[in-house]
Design a protein around this motif. Structure first.
Motif, PDB file in Angstrom:
ATOM      1  N   ASP A  51      56.580  39.708   2.891  1.00 30.31           N
ATOM      2  CA  ASP A  51      56.810  39.162   1.662  1.00 30.31           C
ATOM      3  C   ASP A  51      57.801  40.031   0.876  1.00 30.31           C
ATOM      4  OD1 ASP A  51      55.111  41.395   1.757  1.00 30.31           O
ATOM      5  OD2 ASP A  51      54.730  41.300  -0.479  1.00 30.31           O
ATOM      6  N   ARG A  52      58.299  41.101   1.379  1.00 26.93           N
ATOM      7  CA  ARG A  52      59.534  42.069   0.741  1.00 26.93           C
ATOM      8  C   ARG A  52      60.949  41.618   1.599  1.00 26.93           C
ATOM      9  NH1 ARG A  52      58.509  46.945  -1.644  1.00 26.93           N
ATOM     10  NH2 ARG A  52      60.355  46.325  -2.784  1.00 26.93           N
ATOM     11  N   VAL A  54      64.138  39.496   2.501  1.00 25.93           N
ATOM     12  CA  VAL A  54      64.939  38.249   2.332  1.00 25.93           C
ATOM     13  C   VAL A  54      65.945  38.203   3.357  1.00 25.93           C
ATOM     14  CG1 VAL A  54      66.705  37.647   0.469  1.00 25.93           C
ATOM     15  CG2 VAL A  54      64.820  38.864  -0.388  1.00 25.93           C
ATOM     16  N   THR A  74      66.933  43.200   3.123  1.00 28.56           N
ATOM     17  CA  THR A  74      67.636  41.937   2.741  1.00 28.56           C
ATOM     18  C   THR A  74      68.458  41.922   4.069  1.00 28.56           C
ATOM     19  OG1 THR A  74      67.572  42.369   0.408  1.00 28.56           O
ATOM     20  CG2 THR A  74      69.570  40.885   1.295  1.00 28.56           C
ATOM     21  N   ARG A 114      69.839  47.100   3.098  1.00 30.66           N
ATOM     22  CA  ARG A 114      70.489  45.969   2.949  1.00 30.66           C
ATOM     23  C   ARG A 114      71.662  45.820   4.221  1.00 30.66           C
ATOM     24  NH1 ARG A 114      75.633  44.372   2.154  1.00 30.66           N
ATOM     25  NH2 ARG A 114      75.846  42.210   1.267  1.00 30.66           N
TER      26      ARG A 114
END
Length: 182
Positions: A51-52, A54, A74, A114
């Motif tokens: 859920d975390r 991207v 991400t 990221r």
């Protein structure tokens, strides 16, 4: 045989999800995890805290990769994460040192990671909590990324360091070379 405590009841569905996912193909597995349709995620890849996560379009996640998204993760479009690569967004080192390494410890530190678009992270690499990997980066296999990496470069080693930069013209020339040879 089965524990009936809060932690076990929270983890059991995740364990069953991973078990079922092993019997799916790449596209089915991506759909099962709620990832973009264009994702290809190979067997034994594990996502902690999906859920975390991207994830951009057209990503490839290799066999045995572990994506820890508990601190936020991400990954940009058209990025590949190599076989058995580890991406960490949390560390429990301080909880261990303080003899407080238990679920929910306030000494487990989480930092987002990221990874930019158009990246290739070679197999067996490790990315540590809090790092940012720029766009169009190549991380050579067996590298340990402990610091931020700028756009358009190749990094390698432990700790990973920048070995070369590549501009758009260089990438286009390499693409033309590969297409001409194939």
């Amino acid at each position: 045989m089965f524990s009936d405590d809060e932690r076990s009841n929270r983890l059991r569905p995740l364990i069953l999800t991973e078990l079922v996912a092993q019997y799916l193909n790449d596209t089915e597995r991506a759909r099962f995890y709620g990832l973009p349709e264009t994702t290809r995620i190979r067997e034994r890849a594990k996502i902690i805290s999906p859920d975390r996560l991207v994830l951009g379009e057209h990503c490839w996640i290799g066999e045995g990769a572990v994506l820890d998204a508990s601190g936020g993760l991400t990954i940009g479009e058209h990025t590949s994460i190599g076989v058995n690569t580890l991406v960490f967004t949390h560390s429990s080192w301080l909880a261990n040192m303080m003899l407080e390494n238990h679920p929910g410890s306030d000494l487990i530190e989480r930092k987002p990671v990221r990874i930019g678009k158009g990246c290739f992270v070679g197999g067996l690499s490790v990315l540590l909590p809090g790092v940012t990997v720029g766009d169009f980066v190549v991380v050579q296999p067996n590298s340990v990324v402990a610091r931020d990496v700028p756009d358009r470069c190749l990094v390698a080693g432990n700790p990973a360091r920048v070995f070369s930069h590549h501009d758009e013209d260089h990438i286009r020339a390499e693409a033309a070379r590969v297409r001409a040879s194939g």
